[in-house]
Structures are given as C-alpha cells and as structure tokens.
Design a protein around this motif. Structure first.
Motif, PDB file in Angstrom:
ATOM      1  N   GLU A   1       0.837  -1.206   0.000  1.00 15.83           N
ATOM      2  CA  GLU A   1       0.000   0.000   0.000  1.00 15.83           C
ATOM      3  C   GLU A   1       0.870   1.254   0.000  1.00 15.83           C
ATOM      4  OE1 GLU A   1      -3.114  -0.183  -0.440  1.00 15.83           O
ATOM      5  OE2 GLU A   1      -3.608  -2.215   0.166  1.00 15.83           O
TER       6      GLU A   1
ATOM      7  N   TYR B   1       0.639   3.788   1.735  1.00 17.93           N
ATOM      8  CA  TYR B   1       0.868   4.280   3.100  1.00 17.93           C
ATOM      9  C   TYR B   1       1.670   3.296   3.957  1.00 17.93           C
ATOM     10  CZ  TYR B   1      -3.189   1.255   3.482  1.00 17.93           C
ATOM     11  OH  TYR B   1      -4.026   0.191   3.361  1.00 17.93           O
ATOM     12  N   SER B   2       2.169   2.216   3.330  1.00 19.34           N
ATOM     13  CA  SER B   2       2.836   1.167   4.122  1.00 19.34           C
ATOM     14  C   SER B   2       4.273   1.506   4.484  1.00 19.34           C
ATOM     15  CB  SER B   2       2.819  -0.155   3.348  1.00 19.34           C
ATOM     16  OG  SER B   2       3.638  -0.038   2.190  1.00 19.34           O
TER      17      SER B   2
ATOM     18  N   THR C   1       7.372   4.834   5.046  1.00 23.15           N
ATOM     19  CA  THR C   1       7.422   6.228   5.515  1.00 23.15           C
ATOM     20  C   THR C   1       7.471   7.214   4.347  1.00 23.15           C
ATOM     21  OG1 THR C   1       9.730   5.744   5.961  1.00 23.15           O
ATOM     22  CG2 THR C   1       8.277   5.951   7.863  1.00 23.15           C
TER      23      THR C   1
ATOM     24  N   ARG D   1       6.188   7.962   0.983  1.00 22.56           N
ATOM     25  CA  ARG D   1       5.049   7.420   0.250  1.00 22.56           C
ATOM     26  C   ARG D   1       5.499   6.698  -1.021  1.00 22.56           C
ATOM     27  NH1 ARG D   1       1.749   8.702  -3.923  1.00 22.56           N
ATOM     28  NH2 ARG D   1      -0.464   8.199  -3.740  1.00 22.56           N
TER      29      ARG D   1
ATOM     30  N   GLN E   1       1.682  -2.341   6.350  1.00 25.07           N
ATOM     31  CA  GLN E   1       2.811  -1.637   6.953  1.00 25.07           C
ATOM     32  C   GLN E   1       4.064  -2.477   6.710  1.00 25.07           C
ATOM     33  OE1 GLN E   1       2.017   0.595  10.711  1.00 25.07           O
ATOM     34  NE2 GLN E   1       3.640  -0.691  11.513  1.00 25.07           N
TER      35      GLN E   1
END
Ligand code: ADP
Length: 249
Positions: A81, A83-84, A86, A88, A130
């Motif tokens: 993802e 957002y996974s 730091t 982007r 994440q």
C-alpha cells in the motif's frame, strides 16, 4: 543493502537497535479467518510489518488463456500500500511487486495440491499494510495460513523468515535498518515436514560459513513460525466448531 552507515546496528553486547539478540526473531501474531467475504484469510504481524491476505478459489481461471488442463494455477498478487512505508510509495504494480508475486506463487505451488483442480485458479491477494523489511516472508507465511483457512488441500504450510548479516554479525529476521545498511539479506521459506526449501534468495555478501550459520538459525526459526501458524488455524477451527455447535442448539 548499501552496507554503509554510521549507525551502530549491533552493539558490543550483541544487542540490536530494536533490543533483540542476534538470533531472535521479531514478535509474531497470526489470526486466520479475518475476512467474511473471502474463502480464506489471514492477518499477520511480525515486528512492525502488518499483512492481510485473502484467498479465493478454486474458481474459474481468468484470463482463460492461463488455464492448465492438468492442474489449478496459483495466482498471487502482492501489493504494498502507498501508506505502508514512511516515504510514500507510488501506488500500484511495479517490477518488485511482480517479482515477489511470482516467487510467492512458485513457493506455494510446491504445497498446494493443484492436480485436484484442473483448469481452476486459486487466487491469493497479499496486501502489505505496513512494511519494515521481510514483507515477502510475512506475505508467504500469511498466504499459506489463508489457503488452509479456505480449505484448499495442501501438503503442508510454508513458514518463511530471513537471515542476514549486519555490522559483521549473522542475524535472524532483519528489520528495515539492518536490511538497508547491512551486508546481506537471505529470505528463506520451507516445507517443515520435509525441510525442503521452496524460497531462498540472497542479496549482499557472506562467507560460506556465515551463510550456513544463518540458514541454521532461519530453519529453526521457521519451525517456530510453523507452530504459530498451526496455533492460529487451531483457534480458527475451535471458533468455527463452537459456532456450529451454537447454531445446532
Ligand atoms: P522485503 O520486504 O521482502 O524484505 P525488500 O528487501 O525489497 O523486500 O524491501 C525491504 C523493505 O524496504 C520493505 O519491507 C519496505 O520496508 C522497504 N521498501 C521496499 N520497497 C519500497 C518502496 N518502493 N518505497 C519505500 N520503501 C520500500
């Protein structure tokens, strides 16, 4: 894997920046059956990695030109993802995710009894929510639990974990800093009942003796991951039989 930083990755007492010993894996949590609409699913955390896996199938293989008249195909989509991480990440498929999807599919094809479902497809979606290094191992570990949760016949589960080297030390289960600034990263996946290797990669440099030592640690750790996978499935079956029992009353 630049192999160069001023950061001390392993201190004089053999303790790593996240407090682990050199032969210690990150804490692992596995839960099976977390998604209602998938045939099978799994949520897994290892350290700061968070992974969700959904399985569909066996179902009609699309696109049809991928159908195999002798067996099912295992199609994997590994996706990190935006957002996974730091900084982007560009959303969507890239070369890295295509490669990781392919090697996870090949690892799984060693255990899934694909010959039982000619022309079908077994679809595995791996979402990295994440990331903190080791996501291919985390994704593969979660995928085999999700396949078992979907009731797909398999020879065994596939636990995966990396070993590697940083600050001159052979380490188990590298975190992001160790992966970025260390000297080697070696993801490993095995079939525990036979100790067959179904994924082994190496990036960086290690001596033969260091690699042997790292693989010993990773094999032992993979067997521990296997127990955590089995526990997750046992909890899932107990929960399901309890629900069935309740509805019988
Ligand atoms: P793995 O996650 O299997 O160890 P890599 O060695 O390719 O795979 O990546 C190590 C880590 O680097 C990832 O877990 C993630 O934290 C980070 N990373 C990988 N690709 C990207 C990217 N495109 N943007 C930012 N971080 C990334």
């Amino acid at each position: 894997m630049s192999g160069h930083t001023d950061m001390v990755l392993v201190n004089e007492d053999g303790i790593r920046i996240d407090g682990r010993r050199i032969d210690e894996k990150r804490p692992i949590k596995i839960e099976a059956g977390v998604l209602k609409n998938a045939d099978g699913s799994c949520y897994l955390e290892i350290g700061k990695n968070k992974v969700l896996c959904a399985v569909y199938g066996p179902r009609e293989c699309k696109p049809r030109h991928l159908q195999d008249p002798t067996k099912a195909v295992v199609q994997v989509k590994y996706n990190m993802e935006a957002y996974s991480v730091t900084d982007r990440k560009r959303p969507g498929t890239d070369r890295r995710s295509v490669e990781i999807s392919k090697l996870i599919a090949e690892a799984l094809e060693n255990v899934v009894q694909t010959e039982l479902y000619p022309r079908a497809s077994i679809d595995v979606y791996i979402e990295i929510l994440q990331a903190n290094a080791g996501t291919r191992c985390a994704g593969l570990t979660a995928a085999s639990v999700a396949l078992a949760d979907a009731g797909i016949p398999m020879r065994d589960l596939v636990p995966a974990i990396a070993c590697g080297k940083a600050d001159g030390n052979v380490l188990l289960d590298l975190n992001k800093e160790e992966d970025n600034y260390g000297q080697a990263d070696v993801p490993l996946a095995i079939v525990p009942s036979t100790d067959e290797i179904v994924l082994l990669q190496m990036d960086g440099n290690m001596t033969r003796a260091e690699l042997d030592h790292g693989l010993d640690m990773a094999f032992a750790a993979a067997h521990e991951v296997y127990e955590i996978q089995r526990d997750a499935l046992k909890r899932r079956y107990t929960e399901m039989s309890k629900k069935e029992g309740d509805s019988d009353e």
